[in-house]
Design a protein around this motif. Structure first.
Motif, PDB file in Angstrom:
ATOM      1  N   THR A 121       0.829  -1.206   0.000  1.00 44.68           N
ATOM      2  CA  THR A 121       0.000   0.000   0.000  1.00 44.68           C
ATOM      3  C   THR A 121       0.863   1.256   0.000  1.00 44.68           C
ATOM      4  N   THR A 122       1.886   1.274   0.845  1.00 42.11           N
ATOM      5  CA  THR A 122       2.793   2.413   0.894  1.00 42.11           C
ATOM      6  C   THR A 122       3.526   2.565  -0.432  1.00 42.11           C
ATOM      7  N   GLY A 123       3.941   1.439  -1.005  1.00 42.11           N
ATOM      8  CA  GLY A 123       4.624   1.486  -2.289  1.00 42.11           C
ATOM      9  C   GLY A 123       3.752   2.052  -3.388  1.00 42.11           C
ATOM     10  N   PHE A 124       2.484   1.695  -3.389  1.00 41.86           N
ATOM     11  CA  PHE A 124       1.554   2.210  -4.393  1.00 41.86           C
ATOM     12  C   PHE A 124       1.357   3.713  -4.213  1.00 41.86           C
ATOM     13  N   THR A 125       1.218   4.152  -2.962  1.00 44.99           N
ATOM     14  CA  THR A 125       1.059   5.585  -2.686  1.00 44.99           C
ATOM     15  C   THR A 125       2.284   6.364  -3.135  1.00 44.99           C
ATOM     16  N   ASP A 126       3.468   5.854  -2.854  1.00 39.72           N
ATOM     17  CA  ASP A 126       4.703   6.522  -3.278  1.00 39.72           C
ATOM     18  C   ASP A 126       4.795   6.580  -4.797  1.00 39.72           C
ATOM     19  N   LEU A 127       4.354   5.530  -5.446  1.00 41.29           N
ATOM     20  CA  LEU A 127       4.380   5.481  -6.904  1.00 41.29           C
ATOM     21  C   LEU A 127       3.446   6.546  -7.486  1.00 41.29           C
ATOM     22  N   LEU A 128       2.254   6.669  -6.935  1.00 37.35           N
ATOM     23  CA  LEU A 128       1.312   7.685  -7.415  1.00 37.35           C
ATOM     24  C   LEU A 128       1.832   9.098  -7.147  1.00 37.35           C
ATOM     25  N   THR A 129       2.478   9.283  -6.012  1.00 33.15           N
ATOM     26  CA  THR A 129       3.060  10.597  -5.703  1.00 33.15           C
ATOM     27  C   THR A 129       4.122  10.966  -6.729  1.00 33.15           C
ATOM     28  N   TYR A 130       4.944   9.997  -7.098  1.00 35.59           N
ATOM     29  CA  TYR A 130       5.978  10.248  -8.112  1.00 35.59           C
ATOM     30  C   TYR A 130       5.335  10.606  -9.454  1.00 35.59           C
ATOM     31  N   ILE A 131       4.322   9.860  -9.852  1.00 34.05           N
ATOM     32  CA  ILE A 131       3.652  10.131 -11.129  1.00 34.05           C
ATOM     33  C   ILE A 131       3.051  11.532 -11.126  1.00 34.05           C
ATOM     34  N   GLU A 132       2.416  11.900 -10.005  1.00 38.14           N
ATOM     35  CA  GLU A 132       1.784  13.221  -9.900  1.00 38.14           C
ATOM     36  C   GLU A 132       2.817  14.348  -9.960  1.00 38.14           C
ATOM     37  N   ASP A 133       3.949  14.154  -9.278  1.00 39.73           N
ATOM     38  CA  ASP A 133       4.943  15.228  -9.141  1.00 39.73           C
ATOM     39  C   ASP A 133       5.899  15.331 -10.316  1.00 39.73           C
ATOM     40  N   GLU A 134       6.185  14.207 -10.968  1.00 41.88           N
ATOM     41  CA  GLU A 134       7.290  14.178 -11.934  1.00 41.88           C
ATOM     42  C   GLU A 134       6.863  13.964 -13.376  1.00 41.88           C
ATOM     43  N   VAL A 182       8.537  -6.681 -13.241  1.00 47.80           N
ATOM     44  CA  VAL A 182       8.707  -6.195 -11.868  1.00 47.80           C
ATOM     45  C   VAL A 182       7.553  -6.706 -11.018  1.00 47.80           C
ATOM     46  N   ASP A 183       7.864  -7.133  -9.786  1.00 46.14           N
ATOM     47  CA  ASP A 183       6.860  -7.773  -8.940  1.00 46.14           C
ATOM     48  C   ASP A 183       6.211  -6.849  -7.922  1.00 46.14           C
ATOM     49  N   ASP A 184       6.815  -5.697  -7.626  1.00 43.90           N
ATOM     50  CA  ASP A 184       6.252  -4.833  -6.583  1.00 43.90           C
ATOM     51  C   ASP A 184       6.356  -3.367  -6.998  1.00 43.90           C
ATOM     52  N   TYR A 185       5.559  -2.529  -6.333  1.00 39.34           N
ATOM     53  CA  TYR A 185       5.490  -1.107  -6.687  1.00 39.34           C
ATOM     54  C   TYR A 185       6.816  -0.392  -6.476  1.00 39.34           C
ATOM     55  N   ARG A 186       7.528  -0.763  -5.394  1.00 37.67           N
ATOM     56  CA  ARG A 186       8.805  -0.112  -5.114  1.00 37.67           C
ATOM     57  C   ARG A 186       9.787  -0.381  -6.246  1.00 37.67           C
ATOM     58  N   GLY A 187       9.811  -1.617  -6.711  1.00 40.01           N
ATOM     59  CA  GLY A 187      10.705  -1.950  -7.812  1.00 40.01           C
ATOM     60  C   GLY A 187      10.336  -1.226  -9.084  1.00 40.01           C
ATOM     61  N   TYR A 188       9.011  -1.059  -9.317  1.00 42.54           N
ATOM     62  CA  TYR A 188       8.591  -0.367 -10.527  1.00 42.54           C
ATOM     63  C   TYR A 188       8.900   1.128 -10.433  1.00 42.54           C
ATOM     64  N   LEU A 189       8.799   1.689  -9.231  1.00 35.76           N
ATOM     65  CA  LEU A 189       9.179   3.087  -9.048  1.00 35.76           C
ATOM     66  C   LEU A 189      10.651   3.293  -9.392  1.00 35.76           C
ATOM     67  N   ASP A 190      11.483   2.347  -9.003  1.00 34.23           N
ATOM     68  CA  ASP A 190      12.910   2.432  -9.349  1.00 34.23           C
ATOM     69  C   ASP A 190      13.091   2.452 -10.864  1.00 34.23           C
ATOM     70  N   VAL A 191      12.308   1.627 -11.548  1.00 32.38           N
ATOM     71  CA  VAL A 191      12.387   1.596 -13.010  1.00 32.38           C
ATOM     72  C   VAL A 191      11.987   2.946 -13.591  1.00 32.38           C
ATOM     73  N   LEU A 192      10.897   3.507 -13.114  1.00 28.08           N
ATOM     74  CA  LEU A 192      10.435   4.792 -13.627  1.00 28.08           C
ATOM     75  C   LEU A 192      11.467   5.898 -13.402  1.00 28.08           C
ATOM     76  N   GLN A 193      12.100   5.869 -12.255  1.00 28.93           N
ATOM     77  CA  GLN A 193      13.073   6.904 -11.934  1.00 28.93           C
ATOM     78  C   GLN A 193      14.333   6.816 -12.792  1.00 28.93           C
ATOM     79  N   SER A 194      14.604   5.645 -13.315  1.00 31.12           N
ATOM     80  CA  SER A 194      15.861   5.458 -14.054  1.00 31.12           C
ATOM     81  C   SER A 194      15.679   5.342 -15.565  1.00 31.12           C
ATOM     82  N   GLU A 195      14.443   5.088 -16.031  1.00 34.14           N
ATOM     83  CA  GLU A 195      14.241   4.828 -17.453  1.00 34.14           C
ATOM     84  C   GLU A 195      13.164   5.750 -18.031  1.00 34.14           C
TER      85      GLU A 195
END
Length: 268
Positions: A4-17, A43-56
């Motif tokens: 849940t926290t990972g999903f929220t962080d992912l949405l925050t990144y999408i909104e801000d960046e 990717v199996d989890d939101y945190r891992g996918y956030l890492d992908v978004l930040q780098s690619e």
């Protein structure tokens, strides 16, 4: 970190960046689209996918495409478009120029459908104008380009067969179809946020189809208020077939075809 926290962080990144306003959309819709990209990238989890978004950067673009492009086609729901032939003819009889707004136009198939239908009916280019808006600049760029491709699940040629003379409006090159200049010239594309921007003024025909089904509940009423306030007296509002107007907004309209969610504004 929980999912849940990972999903929220992912949405925050999408909104801000990125340019996508994720806070407007229903979480279940966002999760379906994000999970589809996660599977594609292994990717199996939101945190891992956030890492992908930040780098690619390429994956950020792919995600924006996935989030922004809803299921659409030319002349989607043909029963609606059959009825709209009569609506457009009625408006052309009573207005020197029919002003049409396609709100949340995505990749442009809806406004181009309107333009092609009006021309196919025999309207002169001077008799109508189409404004097409969306919140996503990337979708607007694709729409302005006016090139669409047939795929295994989308047959553009079949969709255009709704018209009496479909070959007039699209130039075909293999599986690619480019909307002819005659129809492209009738459509103006512009950015507009249905939630935070002001209503438009005096449109004879407004489309806002299948938008609210993806939007978080708290934003549905502002959207419907915006589009309804943009309809001129005796003008028409077209919603998706699973969407309805709130009672107080609906009081300003007659149901031209309640089954197809086509409403006509009464004089104010």
């Amino acid at each position: 970190m929980t999912q849940t926290t990972g999903f929220t962080d992912l949405l925050t990144y999408i909104e801000d960046e990125t340019t996508f306003a994720s806070s407007y959309y229903d979480d279940a819709y966002l999760d379906r689209r994000i999970s589809a990209r996660m599977r594609r990238t292994g990717v199996d989890d939101y945190r891992g996918y956030l890492d992908v978004l930040q780098s690619e950067a390429d994956e950020r673009d792919e995600l924006l495409d996935t989030l922004s492009v809803n299921v659409t086609s030319f002349f989607r729901d043909t029963k609606v478009w059959e009825t709209l032939r009569d609506v457009i003819a009625d408006l052309a009889d009573t207005n020197s120029t029919v002003n049409i707004w396609s709100a949340a136009c995505a990749d442009g198939r809806e406004p181009y459908s309107v333009a092609m239908l009006a021309l196919d009916m025999g309207l002169d280019a001077r008799q109508f104008d189409v404004l097409a808006t969306d919140i996503d600049e990337g979708a607007l760029d694709r729409a302005r380009n006016g090139v669409y491709r047939s795929t295994r699940t989308t047959d553009v040629e079949d969709q255009l067969s709704f018209l009496q003379n479909p070959t007039r409006f699209a130039d075909q090159d293999g599986d690619n179809f480019r909307i002819a200049d005659e129809a492209r010239d009738q459509v103006t594309f512009d950015r507009h946020d249905l939630i935070t921007d002001n209503p438009k003024d005096g449109f004879d025909l407004v489309f806002c189809r299948n938008v609210c089904i993806y939007i978080d509940k708290q934003y549905k009423r502002p959207i419907l208020q915006t589009v309804s306030d943009s309809v001129a007296d005796d003008g028409y509002l077209v919603l998706g077939q699973t969407e309805t107007l709130p009672r107080d907004i609906k009081d300003g309209f007659d149901a031209a075809d309640p089954r197809l969610r086509i409403y006509r504004r009464t004089e104010q």
